[in-house]
Design an enzyme around this catalytic site. Structure first.
Site, PDB file in Angstrom:
ATOM      1  N   ARG A 198       0.816  -1.234   0.000  1.00 43.63           N
ATOM      2  CA  ARG A 198       0.000   0.000   0.000  1.00 43.63           C
ATOM      3  C   ARG A 198       0.839   1.268   0.000  1.00 43.63           C
ATOM      4  NH1 ARG A 198      -2.539  -2.923   3.919  1.00 43.63           N
ATOM      5  NH2 ARG A 198      -4.307  -4.141   3.137  1.00 43.63           N
ATOM      6  N   LYS A 239       1.431  11.794 -10.134  1.00 48.22           N
ATOM      7  CA  LYS A 239       0.520  10.897 -10.865  1.00 48.22           C
ATOM      8  C   LYS A 239       1.306   9.715 -11.394  1.00 48.22           C
ATOM      9  CE  LYS A 239      -2.956  14.177 -12.416  1.00 48.22           C
ATOM     10  NZ  LYS A 239      -3.529  14.830 -13.606  1.00 48.22           N
ATOM     11  N   GLU A 264       6.196  20.932 -23.521  1.00 46.45           N
ATOM     12  CA  GLU A 264       5.661  21.140 -22.164  1.00 46.45           C
ATOM     13  C   GLU A 264       6.314  22.362 -21.513  1.00 46.45           C
ATOM     14  OE1 GLU A 264       3.134  19.570 -20.967  1.00 46.45           O
ATOM     15  OE2 GLU A 264       3.028  17.642 -21.995  1.00 46.45           O
ATOM     16  N   LYS A 301       5.182  23.807 -12.634  1.00 45.43           N
ATOM     17  CA  LYS A 301       4.384  22.636 -12.254  1.00 45.43           C
ATOM     18  C   LYS A 301       4.338  22.497 -10.737  1.00 45.43           C
ATOM     19  CE  LYS A 301       2.897  18.033 -13.132  1.00 45.43           C
ATOM     20  NZ  LYS A 301       2.905  16.805 -13.912  1.00 45.43           N
ATOM     21  N   GLU A 353      -6.536  24.640  -3.631  1.00 39.54           N
ATOM     22  CA  GLU A 353      -7.662  24.993  -4.495  1.00 39.54           C
ATOM     23  C   GLU A 353      -7.737  23.947  -5.598  1.00 39.54           C
ATOM     24  OE1 GLU A 353      -8.683  27.820  -8.122  1.00 39.54           O
ATOM     25  OE2 GLU A 353      -7.036  28.488  -6.868  1.00 39.54           O
ATOM     26  N   ARG A 374      -5.043  22.687 -11.067  1.00 35.62           N
ATOM     27  CA  ARG A 374      -4.207  21.788 -11.843  1.00 35.62           C
ATOM     28  C   ARG A 374      -4.655  21.689 -13.301  1.00 35.62           C
ATOM     29  NH1 ARG A 374      -1.171  16.769  -9.116  1.00 35.62           N
ATOM     30  NH2 ARG A 374      -0.203  16.017 -10.982  1.00 35.62           N
ATOM     31  N   ASN A 424      -3.353  21.429 -18.316  1.00 36.72           N
ATOM     32  CA  ASN A 424      -3.936  20.709 -19.445  1.00 36.72           C
ATOM     33  C   ASN A 424      -4.009  21.576 -20.708  1.00 36.72           C
ATOM     34  OD1 ASN A 424      -4.769  18.064 -19.740  1.00 36.72           O
ATOM     35  ND2 ASN A 424      -6.921  18.686 -19.939  1.00 36.72           N
ATOM     36  N   HIS A 449      -3.980  20.212 -24.223  1.00 33.28           N
ATOM     37  CA  HIS A 449      -4.066  18.761 -24.101  1.00 33.28           C
ATOM     38  C   HIS A 449      -5.403  18.162 -24.531  1.00 33.28           C
ATOM     39  CE1 HIS A 449      -0.232  19.115 -22.188  1.00 33.28           C
ATOM     40  NE2 HIS A 449      -0.183  17.850 -21.840  1.00 33.28           N
ATOM     41  N   HIS A 503      -4.651  14.950 -26.701  1.00 37.05           N
ATOM     42  CA  HIS A 503      -4.995  13.569 -26.328  1.00 37.05           C
ATOM     43  C   HIS A 503      -5.822  12.906 -27.427  1.00 37.05           C
ATOM     44  CE1 HIS A 503      -4.378  14.577 -21.805  1.00 37.05           C
ATOM     45  NE2 HIS A 503      -3.295  14.024 -22.316  1.00 37.05           N
ATOM     46  N   HIS A 516       3.941  12.694 -27.619  1.00 35.10           N
ATOM     47  CA  HIS A 516       3.007  13.501 -26.833  1.00 35.10           C
ATOM     48  C   HIS A 516       3.258  15.007 -27.041  1.00 35.10           C
ATOM     49  CE1 HIS A 516       0.478  14.769 -23.540  1.00 35.10           C
ATOM     50  NE2 HIS A 516       1.509  15.352 -22.948  1.00 35.10           N
TER      51      HIS A 516
HETATM   52  N1  LIG Z   1       2.462  11.077 -14.607  1.00 32.55           N
HETATM   53  C1  LIG Z   1       2.356  12.188 -15.274  1.00 32.55           C
HETATM   54  O1  LIG Z   1       1.964  13.239 -14.726  1.00 32.55           O
HETATM   55  C2  LIG Z   1       2.717  12.203 -16.728  1.00 32.55           C
HETATM   56  C3  LIG Z   1       2.798  13.414 -17.416  1.00 32.55           C
HETATM   57  C4  LIG Z   1       3.176  13.395 -18.749  1.00 32.55           C
HETATM   58  C5  LIG Z   1       3.469  12.176 -19.372  1.00 32.55           C
HETATM   59  N2  LIG Z   1       3.369  11.018 -18.670  1.00 32.55           N
HETATM   60  C6  LIG Z   1       3.698   9.730 -19.305  1.00 32.55           C
HETATM   61  O2  LIG Z   1       5.033   9.768 -19.742  1.00 32.55           O
HETATM   62  C7  LIG Z   1       5.203   8.873 -20.826  1.00 32.55           C
HETATM   63  C8  LIG Z   1       6.020   9.532 -21.909  1.00 32.55           C
HETATM   64  O3  LIG Z   1       7.281   9.854 -21.381  1.00 32.55           O
HETATM   65  P1  LIG Z   1       8.544  10.151 -22.324  1.00 32.55           P
HETATM   66  O4  LIG Z   1       8.188  11.123 -23.361  1.00 32.55           O
HETATM   67  O5  LIG Z   1       9.650  10.438 -21.388  1.00 32.55           O
HETATM   68  O6  LIG Z   1       8.729   8.792 -23.107  1.00 32.55           O
HETATM   69  P2  LIG Z   1       9.408   7.379 -22.759  1.00 32.55           P
HETATM   70  O7  LIG Z   1       9.511   7.138 -21.319  1.00 32.55           O
HETATM   71  O8  LIG Z   1       8.661   6.397 -23.571  1.00 32.55           O
HETATM   72  O9  LIG Z   1      10.882   7.574 -23.355  1.00 32.55           O
HETATM   73  C9  LIG Z   1      11.060   7.790 -24.741  1.00 32.55           C
HETATM   74  C10 LIG Z   1      12.230   6.944 -25.268  1.00 32.55           C
HETATM   75  O10 LIG Z   1      13.465   7.524 -24.884  1.00 32.55           O
HETATM   76  C11 LIG Z   1      14.310   6.565 -24.265  1.00 32.55           C
HETATM   77  N3  LIG Z   1      15.147   7.324 -23.341  1.00 32.55           N
HETATM   78  C12 LIG Z   1      14.808   7.812 -22.134  1.00 32.55           C
HETATM   79  N4  LIG Z   1      15.794   8.572 -21.646  1.00 32.55           N
HETATM   80  C13 LIG Z   1      16.792   8.553 -22.568  1.00 32.55           C
HETATM   81  C14 LIG Z   1      18.071   9.160 -22.629  1.00 32.55           C
HETATM   82  N5  LIG Z   1      18.499   9.986 -21.685  1.00 32.55           N
HETATM   83  N6  LIG Z   1      18.841   8.914 -23.721  1.00 32.55           N
HETATM   84  C15 LIG Z   1      18.387   8.111 -24.710  1.00 32.55           C
HETATM   85  N7  LIG Z   1      17.183   7.531 -24.722  1.00 32.55           N
HETATM   86  C16 LIG Z   1      16.394   7.747 -23.647  1.00 32.55           C
HETATM   87  C17 LIG Z   1      13.338   5.622 -23.639  1.00 32.55           C
HETATM   88  O11 LIG Z   1      13.927   4.387 -23.339  1.00 32.55           O
HETATM   89  C18 LIG Z   1      12.262   5.536 -24.709  1.00 32.55           C
HETATM   90  O12 LIG Z   1      12.617   4.665 -25.738  1.00 32.55           O
HETATM   91  C19 LIG Z   1       3.823   8.464 -21.268  1.00 32.55           C
HETATM   92  O13 LIG Z   1       3.559   7.153 -20.832  1.00 32.55           O
HETATM   93  C20 LIG Z   1       2.901   9.445 -20.541  1.00 32.55           C
HETATM   94  O14 LIG Z   1       1.649   8.885 -20.248  1.00 32.55           O
HETATM   95  C21 LIG Z   1       3.011  11.011 -17.376  1.00 32.55           C
HETATM   96 ZN   LIG Z   2       1.494  16.698 -21.355  1.00 33.01          ZN
END
Ligand SMILES: NC(=O)c1ccc[n+]([C@@H]2O[C@H](COP(=O)([O-])OP(=O)(O)OC[C@H]3O[C@@H](n4cnc5c(N)ncnc54)[C@H](O)[C@@H]3O)[C@@H](O)[C@H]2O)c1
Ligand SMILES: [Zn+2]
Length: 367
Positions: A124, A146, A188, A230, A240, A244, A248, A251, A255, A267
């Site tokens: 948990r 998140k 972003e 952020k 409040e 947040r 978005n 977005h 999305h 993204h």
């Molecule tokens: N939790 C949140 O608030 C939140 C917010 C925005 C996005 N997300 C999530 O984040 C994800 C997207 O993240 P992302 O854009 O980082 O993509 P990702 O994690 O898929 O990474 C993109 C690619 O880059 C590679 N990589 C990572 N770091 C590297 C580095 N330093 N050098 C070379 N290659 C590297 C990874 O292995 C992957 O192949 C999605 O799943 C999305 O839903 C979450």
């Molecule tokens: Zn985003």
């Protein structure tokens, strides 16, 4: 090195419990052991692409007396599945991880989302330290708490709110990030500029090349400023709720594009299109000043983010996008909600705009 506080001091959290620091800088690996007082075992979950940094982290933890377990995750979204989650639970179980032990995530947003959810669910909730290695993960995914995984029915449908115990943005790791991923992450950062910190836009406009140099001071300042935006929003949101929502910006359409394109789009690229669209929608609704719409175009073009999404001109595709927007997690009931700018750094809400207005704003992205 800069330290940005998230949470703490808000009405719901007067003692600052659950507050954490995002540290932005160079060579931060040796700070990690100090972030895990009382832990004995640590599971390092890593992306294959960042093995070197993950190895340095494991070595630093071992050198300070931790029992370190490592697990490499499948690439990108393939990490965010219930099967991978189950494998991680297996590692934790076999190694007898207790409530005081911890998880460390080393990778992009996919890894920080999965690892955060592993930590949220084991016993948990155990501590997680996020070490984001993409620009997107540094300024967005790893900050805010998140976490989650995807299911066959959709992306991020299963998850938990589980703030990290700390976030380390070690900038040199961005040197190996493919250029298109760096550019997408900048979307972003640009978003943070438009909704809250105009200095971000000035820095990019002054020297777009420097904004994309992972070794330079400009990108460092951009990461610090975007994280600070952020952090501020997430912290205030504890007081409040719904603030947040401004994160978005861009977005709602982004999305939908990601969904109808079967998640083949980055993204950040979709967010760039989404911001251009939201800016024009805001203008047509009498909210966003025209020069601010033009500034969206110029900043987005300057850093090499996409400005066009021609398929939206096709009436059938547009209906698909409208349907996808209606299904978005952030939609309430069937009313579409957009964040629009009443001016620079003055975000507001546009709820239930007319379908004609929605269709007309497409000119900004497929004209
Ligand atoms: N939790 C949140 O608030 C939140 C917010 C925005 C996005 N997300 C999530 O984040 C994800 C997207 O993240 P992302 O854009 O980082 O993509 P990702 O994690 O898929 O990474 C993109 C690619 O880059 C590679 N990589 C990572 N770091 C590297 C580095 N330093 N050098 C070379 N290659 C590297 C990874 O292995 C992957 O192949 C999605 O799943 C999305 O839903 C979450
Ligand atoms: Zn985003």
């Amino acid at each position: 090195m800069t330290r940005i506080r998230v949470g703490g001091g808000a009405a719901g959290d007067p003692a600052g419990d659950g507050a954490y620091d995002v540290v932005v800088g160079h060579d931060l690996v040796d700070r990690l052991p100090g972030l895990l007082p009382g832990a004995q075992r640590v599971l390092v979950l890593r992306a294959a692409a960042v093995g070197e940094l993950a190895a340095a982290i494991s070595e630093s933890l071992r050198g300070t007396g931790f029992e370190v377990h490592e697990h490499e995750l499948p690439d990108a979204e393939a990490a965010k599945t219930v099967e991978v989650l189950d494998q991680c639970w297996g590692v934790l179980g076999r190694a007898s991880f207790t409530r005081t032990d911890a998880v460390v995530a080393v990778g992009g947003g996919a890894v920080t989302d999965l690892a955060g959810f592993v930590a949220a669910t084991w016993l948990r909730g155990v501590r997680v330290i996020q070490v984001p290695t993409t620009l997107l993960a540094m300024v967005d995914a790893a900050v805010g708490g998140k976490t989650g995984i995807n299911t066959a029915e959709g992306k991020n449908l299963v998850g938990a709110f589980h703030p990290p115990a700390g976030v380390l943005c070690d900038l040199p790791v961005l040197r190996t990030l493919p250029h298109p991923d760096l550019v997408a992450g900048l979307a972003e950062v640009v978003k943070a500029g438009f909704i809250a910190d105009p200095r971000i836009l000035e820095l990019i406009e002054a020297d777009p090349g420097a904004a994309l140099d992972p070794a330079g001071d400009v990108l460092r300042e951009l990461v610090e400023r975007a994280v600070a935006v952020k952090a501020r929003v997430v912290t205030e949101d504890l007081r409040e709720s719904s603030l947040r929502e401004i994160l978005n910006y861009g977005h709602t359409l982004a999305h939908a594009i990601e969904q109808v394109e079967g998640y083949t789009w980055r993204h950040g690229d979709a967010v760039a299109i989404g911001m251009l669209y939201a800016a024009e929608l805001g203008r047509l609704a009498g909210r966003t000043p025209a020069p601010l719409v033009a500034r969206h175009r110029s900043v987005i073009e300057a850093v090499g983010l996409p400005r066009r999404y021609a398929p939206a001109a096709d009436p059938e595709r547009w209906q698909d996008l409208m349907r996808a927007m209606g299904r978005d997690k952030k939609t309430r009931g069937s009313t579409l909600r957009f964040v629009v700018l009443d001016d620079l750094a003055r975000p507001g809400r546009l709820v239930g705009p007319d379908p004609e207005l929605l269709a007309a704003a497409r000119s900004a992205i497929c004209g």
